[in-house]
Scaffold this motif. Structure first.
Motif, PDB file in Angstrom:
ATOM      1  N   VAL A  37       0.871  -1.187   0.000  1.00  0.00           N
ATOM      2  CA  VAL A  37       0.000   0.000   0.000  1.00  0.00           C
ATOM      3  C   VAL A  37       0.907   1.236   0.000  1.00  0.00           C
ATOM      4  N   PRO A  38       1.019   1.908  -1.148  1.00  0.00           N
ATOM      5  CA  PRO A  38       1.981   3.021  -1.252  1.00  0.00           C
ATOM      6  C   PRO A  38       1.776   4.091  -0.171  1.00  0.00           C
ATOM      7  N   GLN A  39       0.516   4.367   0.163  1.00  0.00           N
ATOM      8  CA  GLN A  39       0.209   5.386   1.172  1.00  0.00           C
ATOM      9  C   GLN A  39       0.822   5.042   2.532  1.00  0.00           C
ATOM     10  N   PHE A  40       0.992   3.756   2.813  1.00  0.00           N
ATOM     11  CA  PHE A  40       1.532   3.322   4.107  1.00  0.00           C
ATOM     12  C   PHE A  40       3.058   3.209   4.098  1.00  0.00           C
ATOM     13  N   GLN A  41       3.659   3.485   2.940  1.00  0.00           N
ATOM     14  CA  GLN A  41       5.106   3.269   2.855  1.00  0.00           C
ATOM     15  C   GLN A  41       5.899   4.556   2.695  1.00  0.00           C
ATOM     16  N   THR A  42       5.229   5.702   2.879  1.00  0.00           N
ATOM     17  CA  THR A  42       5.976   6.956   2.885  1.00  0.00           C
ATOM     18  C   THR A  42       6.467   7.221   4.304  1.00  0.00           C
ATOM     19  N   LYS A  43       7.369   8.186   4.447  1.00  0.00           N
ATOM     20  CA  LYS A  43       7.948   8.480   5.755  1.00  0.00           C
ATOM     21  C   LYS A  43       6.865   8.707   6.808  1.00  0.00           C
ATOM     22  N   TYR A  44       5.870   9.547   6.486  1.00  0.00           N
ATOM     23  CA  TYR A  44       4.825   9.867   7.457  1.00  0.00           C
ATOM     24  C   TYR A  44       3.594   8.987   7.328  1.00  0.00           C
ATOM     25  N   GLY A  45       3.436   8.359   6.172  1.00  0.00           N
ATOM     26  CA  GLY A  45       2.292   7.475   5.986  1.00  0.00           C
ATOM     27  C   GLY A  45       0.982   8.193   6.261  1.00  0.00           C
ATOM     28  N   VAL A  46       0.142   7.621   7.117  1.00  0.00           N
ATOM     29  CA  VAL A  46      -1.173   8.207   7.407  1.00  0.00           C
ATOM     30  C   VAL A  46      -1.104   9.289   8.491  1.00  0.00           C
ATOM     31  N   TYR A  47       0.094   9.637   8.936  1.00  0.00           N
ATOM     32  CA  TYR A  47       0.256  10.575  10.063  1.00  0.00           C
ATOM     33  C   TYR A  47       0.773  11.938   9.610  1.00  0.00           C
ATOM     34  N   LEU A  53       2.923  10.650  19.646  1.00  0.00           N
ATOM     35  CA  LEU A  53       2.727   9.196  19.602  1.00  0.00           C
ATOM     36  C   LEU A  53       1.319   8.767  19.986  1.00  0.00           C
ATOM     37  N   ASP A  54       0.622   9.620  20.731  1.00  0.00           N
ATOM     38  CA  ASP A  54      -0.755   9.282  21.090  1.00  0.00           C
ATOM     39  C   ASP A  54      -1.635   9.161  19.836  1.00  0.00           C
ATOM     40  N   ASN A  55      -1.185   9.792  18.744  1.00  0.00           N
ATOM     41  CA  ASN A  55      -1.935   9.732  17.483  1.00  0.00           C
ATOM     42  C   ASN A  55      -1.389   8.685  16.512  1.00  0.00           C
ATOM     43  N   VAL A  56      -0.405   7.930  16.964  1.00  0.00           N
ATOM     44  CA  VAL A  56       0.231   6.937  16.087  1.00  0.00           C
ATOM     45  C   VAL A  56      -0.171   5.538  16.560  1.00  0.00           C
ATOM     46  N   HIS A  57      -0.540   4.687  15.623  1.00  0.00           N
ATOM     47  CA  HIS A  57      -0.882   3.304  15.958  1.00  0.00           C
ATOM     48  C   HIS A  57       0.369   2.439  15.913  1.00  0.00           C
TER      49      HIS A  57
END
Ligand SMILES: [Fe+2]
Length: 268
Positions: free
Chosen positions: A155-165, A171-175
Motif C-alpha cells: 500500500v503506497p500510502q503506508f510506505q511513505t515516511k509519514y504514511g497516514v500521520y 505518539l498518542d496519534n500513532v498506531h
C-alpha cells in the motif's frame, strides 16, 4: 511452547542481552516472521476496537499476575523465568535503587498486558518489539526483512515516511503494532501518573527508545517523557539475570503498593 526450565545464567555479560545475532533461537525468528507478516494497520485497528472498551473481565492486579504465570515469551532471547518472577525482579531492582513507589509499581505491572495470550491471542499479537503501522518501517526494527510479507508493504500510502500521520503529530496519534504494552496502558491509564503510563505503553518500542527512530512522529512532550521510558529499560532487561525473588517475604509490601493505586478490581 517450552515450559519454564533452567534459571538464566547470572554470569551472562550485559552486552550479550538482546543479542539476536548470537542467539537468535529459531523460535525468536519464527516469532518475528509472523509478527511482521500479520501486524497491519487494519489488524491493529480491529484489536483496538476489541480491547479498548475493556469488557473482557474484571480482576484485581494480583489476580492478573497469577493468571499470567503459565506463559513463556517466545520473543525474548534472555530469560526462562516465569512471568511473575520477571515482573518482581524488575520491581525489586527498582526498589533496591530507591525508586519512587509508582516507579516500583510500574516495574511490577509492565508485562501484565500479556494476559492477552490467555484470552487466546497468538504471541505475535501480544509480545515482541513494537513499531508504528501505516507508515514506512524503520531499518532499526529487528528482522526488517520479514516485512516483505506484510500486506501493508504493497500500500503506497503506508510506505511513505509519514504514511497516514502528520509530522510530529505525537505518539498518542500513532498506531503501534498491537500488543501487551498498549493493553496494559489502556487498563491502567485512570490510575497511574503519566511517566508510568509512558513506560508501560512504550517499553517495547525499541526502535524509538533505543535507536532514536521515528522522532519525526514524536512531539516535544513525547521526547521529554521518553527519558522515563529509557530510565525503565535497564530494569526490564538486566534484572533478568539476578536472583529469584523471595515471594512470601516481599508479598506484603506489594499488596500495600497495589492497594495504594488500584481498587480491588478493575476492568480488563
Ligand atoms: Fe514487556
Amino acid at each position: 511452547m517450552a515450559q519454564q526450565s533452567v534459571f538464566t545464567d547470572p554470569d551472562k555479560p550485559q552486552e550479550q542481552f538482546r543479542n539476536y545475532e548470537a542467539e537468535a533461537r529459531e523460535s525468536v525468528r519464527e516469532f518475528y516472521r509472523l509478527n511482521h507478516r500479520y501486524q497491519t494497520l487494519d489488524f491493529v485497528l480491529a484489536k483496538k476496537r476489541e480491547y479498548l472498551p475493556k469488557t473482557k473481565r474484571r480482576m484485581g492486579i494480583w489476580e492478573a499476575m497469577e493468571f499470567l504465570n503459565t506463559l513463556v515469551d517466545d520473543s525474548d532471547p534472555d530469560t526462562d523465568l516465569s512471568q511473575i518472577e520477571h515482573l518482581m525482579q524488575a520491581s525489586e531492582a527498582i526498589r533496591k535503587d530507591g525508586g519512587p513507589r509508582w516507579f516500583i509499581l510500574t516495574g511490577l505491572l509492565h508485562d501484565l498486558g500479556k494476559v492477552l495470550c490467555l484470552y487466546g491471542e497468538p504471541q505475535w499479537a501480544v509480545v515482541g518489539d513494537t513499531f508504528p503501522v501505516g507508515c514506512a518501517y524503520s531499518g532499526e526494527i529487528v528482522f526488517p526483512e520479514f516485512f516483505s510479507a506484510n500486506p501493508d508493504r504493497k500500500v503506497p500510502q503506508f510506505q511513505t515516511k509519514y504514511g497516514v500521520y502528520e509530522p510530529n503529530c505525537g505518539l498518542d496519534n500513532v498506531h503501534l503494532s498491537f500488543g501487551h504494552d498498549e493493553y496494559i496502558y489502556q487498563v491502567t491509564k485512570r490510575y497511574l501518573p503519566e511517566e508510568a503510563l509512558y513506560m508501560l505503553r512504550y517499553h517495547s518500542f525499541y526502535p524509538a527508545h533505543k535507536h532514536g527512530a521515528y522522532r519525526h512522529l514524536m512531539n516535544t512532550h513525547d521526547e521529554q517523557m521518553f527519558e522515563w521510558v529509557r530510565k525503565f529499560n535497564p530494569y526490564d532487561l538486566y534484572s533478568k539475570g539476578r536472583e529469584r525473588p523471595n515471594l512470601p517475604e516481599i508479598l506484603p509490601f506489594y499488596e500495600g503498593l497495589i492497594a495504594e493505586y488500584f481498587p480491588a478490581q478493575i476492568d480488563w
